[in-house]
Design a protein around this motif. Structure first.
Motif, PDB file in Angstrom:
ATOM      1  N   GLU A 141      -3.835   1.747   8.802  1.00 12.44           N
ATOM      2  CA  GLU A 141      -4.976   2.056   8.884  1.00 12.44           C
ATOM      3  C   GLU A 141      -5.749   1.698   7.358  1.00 12.44           C
ATOM      4  N   CYS A 142      -6.863   1.112   7.155  1.00 11.45           N
ATOM      5  CA  CYS A 142      -7.362   0.976   5.936  1.00 11.45           C
ATOM      6  C   CYS A 142      -7.358   2.176   5.128  1.00 11.45           C
ATOM      7  N   PRO A 143      -6.959   1.923   3.999  1.00 13.73           N
ATOM      8  CA  PRO A 143      -6.893   3.250   2.991  1.00 13.73           C
ATOM      9  C   PRO A 143      -8.080   3.696   2.408  1.00 13.73           C
ATOM     10  N   ILE A 144      -9.076   2.812   2.667  1.00 13.31           N
ATOM     11  CA  ILE A 144     -10.648   3.162   2.123  1.00 13.31           C
ATOM     12  C   ILE A 144     -11.395   3.546   3.304  1.00 13.31           C
ATOM     13  N   CYS A 145     -11.362   3.112   4.506  1.00  7.85           N
ATOM     14  CA  CYS A 145     -12.268   3.346   5.345  1.00  7.85           C
ATOM     15  C   CYS A 145     -11.713   3.922   6.720  1.00  7.85           C
ATOM     16  N   GLY A 146     -10.524   3.701   6.926  1.00  5.41           N
ATOM     17  CA  GLY A 146      -9.556   4.241   8.128  1.00  5.41           C
ATOM     18  C   GLY A 146      -9.666   3.122   9.399  1.00  5.41           C
TER      19      GLY A 146
ATOM     20  N   ASP B 282       0.846  -1.241   0.087  1.00  4.62           N
ATOM     21  CA  ASP B 282       0.238   0.005   0.063  1.00  4.62           C
ATOM     22  C   ASP B 282       0.888   1.351  -0.171  1.00  4.62           C
ATOM     23  N   PRO B 283       1.516   1.512  -1.223  1.00  2.05           N
ATOM     24  CA  PRO B 283       2.697   2.507  -1.383  1.00  2.05           C
ATOM     25  C   PRO B 283       2.186   3.992  -0.977  1.00  2.05           C
ATOM     26  N   ASP B 284       0.704   4.289  -1.002  1.00  2.00           N
ATOM     27  CA  ASP B 284       0.180   5.533  -0.583  1.00  2.00           C
ATOM     28  C   ASP B 284       0.170   5.744   0.961  1.00  2.00           C
ATOM     29  N   SER B 285       0.182   4.566   1.454  1.00  2.00           N
ATOM     30  CA  SER B 285       0.331   4.635   3.122  1.00  2.00           C
ATOM     31  C   SER B 285       1.618   4.283   3.697  1.00  2.00           C
ATOM     32  N   GLY B 286       2.589   3.958   2.711  1.00  2.00           N
ATOM     33  CA  GLY B 286       3.811   3.986   3.219  1.00  2.00           C
ATOM     34  C   GLY B 286       4.515   2.572   3.388  1.00  2.00           C
ATOM     35  N   VAL B 287       3.521   1.703   2.645  1.00  3.91           N
ATOM     36  CA  VAL B 287       3.930   0.101   2.687  1.00  3.91           C
ATOM     37  C   VAL B 287       4.303  -0.420   1.504  1.00  3.91           C
ATOM     38  N   GLU B 288       5.573  -0.681   1.465  1.00  8.22           N
ATOM     39  CA  GLU B 288       6.048  -1.035   0.295  1.00  8.22           C
ATOM     40  C   GLU B 288       5.534  -2.261  -0.406  1.00  8.22           C
ATOM     41  N   PRO B 289       5.583  -2.649  -1.721  1.00 13.47           N
ATOM     42  CA  PRO B 289       5.255  -3.983  -2.229  1.00 13.47           C
ATOM     43  C   PRO B 289       6.165  -5.004  -1.584  1.00 13.47           C
ATOM     44  N   GLY B 290       5.645  -6.068  -1.386  1.00 17.17           N
ATOM     45  CA  GLY B 290       6.276  -7.155  -0.783  1.00 17.17           C
ATOM     46  C   GLY B 290       6.352  -7.452   0.784  1.00 17.17           C
ATOM     47  N   THR B 291       5.660  -6.339   1.302  1.00 14.90           N
ATOM     48  CA  THR B 291       5.814  -6.165   2.823  1.00 14.90           C
ATOM     49  C   THR B 291       4.665  -7.380   3.145  1.00 14.90           C
ATOM     50  N   LYS B 292       5.096  -8.409   4.113  1.00 17.91           N
ATOM     51  CA  LYS B 292       4.038  -9.328   4.711  1.00 17.91           C
ATOM     52  C   LYS B 292       3.363  -8.483   5.630  1.00 17.91           C
ATOM     53  N   TRP B 293       2.168  -9.093   5.932  1.00 13.78           N
ATOM     54  CA  TRP B 293       1.023  -8.418   6.833  1.00 13.78           C
ATOM     55  C   TRP B 293       1.560  -8.359   8.381  1.00 13.78           C
ATOM     56  N   GLU B 294       2.245  -9.384   8.585  1.00 12.46           N
ATOM     57  CA  GLU B 294       2.909  -9.210  10.176  1.00 12.46           C
ATOM     58  C   GLU B 294       3.993  -8.073  10.092  1.00 12.46           C
ATOM     59  N   ASP B 295       4.504  -7.660   8.994  1.00 12.54           N
ATOM     60  CA  ASP B 295       5.624  -6.658   8.961  1.00 12.54           C
ATOM     61  C   ASP B 295       4.945  -5.017   8.906  1.00 12.54           C
TER      62      ASP B 295
END
Length: 53
Positions: free
Chosen positions: A38-43, A19-32
């Protein structure tokens, strides 16, 4: 890698896309994903996501 679904709005977090718009790079596992994510759609918070079955 497992995908995670926001139980509030249905947004799907795909680790391959991140989720690059939220600062989470591609390839980032959920645990990381940061605990304050926060959800980019509903927060909704990270605790409102469940592993996609």
């Amino acid at each position: 890698m497992d995908k995670y679904v926001c139980t509030v709005c249905g947004y799907i977090y795909d680790p391959e896309l991140g989720d690059p718009d939220s600062g989470v790079e591609p390839g980032t596992k959920w645990e990381d994903v940061p605990d304050d994510y926060e959800c980019p759609i509903c927060g909704a918070g990270k605790d409102d996501f469940e592993k996609e079955s």
